[in-house]
Design an enzyme around this catalytic site. Structure first.
Site, short mmCIF file in Angstrom:
data_model
loop_
_atom_site.label_atom_id
_atom_site.label_comp_id
_atom_site.label_asym_id
_atom_site.label_seq_id
_atom_site.Cartn_x
_atom_site.Cartn_y
_atom_site.Cartn_z
N LYS A 1 -3.75 -2.77 0.78
CA LYS A 1 -3.81 -3.65 1.93
C LYS A 1 -2.75 -3.14 2.90
O LYS A 1 -1.56 -3.14 2.61
CB LYS A 1 -3.53 -5.10 1.55
CG LYS A 1 -3.57 -6.04 2.76
CD LYS A 1 -3.29 -7.48 2.38
CE LYS A 1 -3.32 -8.38 3.63
NZ LYS A 1 -3.01 -9.80 3.30
N TYR B 1 0.26 -3.42 -1.58
CA TYR B 1 0.34 -4.22 -0.35
C TYR B 1 1.56 -3.72 0.41
O TYR B 1 2.70 -3.97 0.02
CB TYR B 1 0.49 -5.69 -0.74
CG TYR B 1 0.45 -6.70 0.38
CD1 TYR B 1 0.24 -6.36 1.71
CD2 TYR B 1 0.64 -8.05 0.09
CE1 TYR B 1 0.20 -7.30 2.71
CE2 TYR B 1 0.61 -9.02 1.08
CZ TYR B 1 0.40 -8.64 2.39
OH TYR B 1 0.37 -9.60 3.39
N ILE C 1 -8.66 -7.67 5.05
CA ILE C 1 -8.27 -8.90 4.33
C ILE C 1 -7.66 -9.79 5.39
O ILE C 1 -6.50 -9.60 5.78
CB ILE C 1 -7.29 -8.60 3.19
CG1 ILE C 1 -7.90 -7.60 2.20
CG2 ILE C 1 -6.88 -9.89 2.47
CD1 ILE C 1 -6.93 -7.12 1.12
#
Length: 302
Positions: free
Chosen positions: A169, A141, A211
């Site tokens: 992400k 992330y 997301i």
């Protein structure tokens, strides 16, 4: 182990965590799970930024995962679960991986170490150690505006060679960096945007999905943007995007996830818009703006 390299695409929902009177609201959580598992999402992320994971006690986080998995097992559709974890102490993070190793999840979503501002070598060593240790796969992330230090493409590409690191992400806030990563990434390394307002743009650049907190609302439309883009219909994708683009700004007009929780409360999906300090519920001004948009969209839908 679930082969997430073939499933980590499309629309993923970073599920909000409902609270009521200071406690995890299990009734609302079950309602949310049933509702969204029936929608066009590919998976859930639990306990990450949108889920106020930093405020959850370990027992609450474990209960959160158990309830979501239980509700899906009782329903007609089950999707993968990613568990959000964050920390600046590699040793403690390895302990958390041990503590969650037998939870019914499919992978971890792990942000870079925050506050301590490690070098790229330090970030690489941190994620290598976690990936070596984890019972479940890891997705990176990259969110430098929360962690103070971003993960460079050179570091991401090095980590992408690890067999237990499956994707990213991407909240790097640099389209140039994202495009270069999408060009250079190895086959099977999935990249999903986490920047709601850049969803359509990122899909056009080649991202594998998103997301998106905003997809709590108009979920089918967000999914249609992805579907049309991947089917080679960019004009249709853009038309669907224009239906929801304003939501991606409105829901971040004040610190997230308070605006989304207010909307979900008004929609009857959760029983309270409660958030945990230091987050606070939306201001009266934003509440009025949200109310007007809710009413406008209800009239359009009618």
């Amino acid at each position: 182990m679930t082969d997430l390299r073939t499933r980590m695409h499309g629309l993923w929902l970073p599920l909000v965590t409902p609270f009521r009177d200071g406690r995890l609201d299990e009734i609302s959580l079950r309602r949310l799970t049933r509702h969204y598992a029936a929608q066009s999402i590919e998976g859930f992320i639990l306990g990450a930024t949108s889920g106020e994971g930093m405020t959850l006690r370990d027992a609450e986080l474990e209960r959160l995962v158990a309830i979501v998995r239980d509700e899906m097992a009782a329903g007609r559709r089950s999707v993968p679960i990613g568990l959000g974890l964050s920390g600046a102490d590699t040793s403690r993070m390895k302990e958390r991986l041990d503590e969650t190793a037998d939870w019914p999840i499919d992978f971890y979503l792990i942000a870079s170490p925050y506050y301590v501002r490690p070098s790229q070598r330090g970030i690489s060593a941190h994620f290598q150690a976690l990936a070596d240790h984890a019972a479940w796969p890891l997705a990176l992330y990259n969110i430098p505006y929360r962690c103070a230090v971003g993960i460079t493409n050179q570091t991401i590409l090095r980590l992408a060679e690890h067999p237990n690191i499956i994707g990213l992400k991407d909240c790097g806030a640099s389209r140039e960096q994202s495009i270069a990563l999408l060009r250079d990434r190895p086959k099977g390394f999935q990249v999903l945007t986490g920047e709601d307002a850049n969803y359509f743009e990122a899909l056009g650049d080649g991202a594998d999905g998103g997301i998106l907190l905003s997809a709590h609302l108009e979920t089918a439309t967000f999914a249609a943007v992805y579907r049309e883009q991947k089917q080679g219909n960019p004009d249709a994708a853009e038309a669907r995007w224009q239906e929801v683009a304003a939501l991606t700004r409105l829901l971040f007009a004040e610190p997230s996830p308070a605006p989304a929780k207010y909307w979900l409360w008004r929609a009857g999906l959760i029983d309270s818009p409660e958030v945990r300090l230091p987050m606070v519920e939306v201001s009266s001004e934003l509440a009025a703006t949200l109310d007007r948009e809710i009413e406008r969209r209800a009239k359009v839908a009618a």
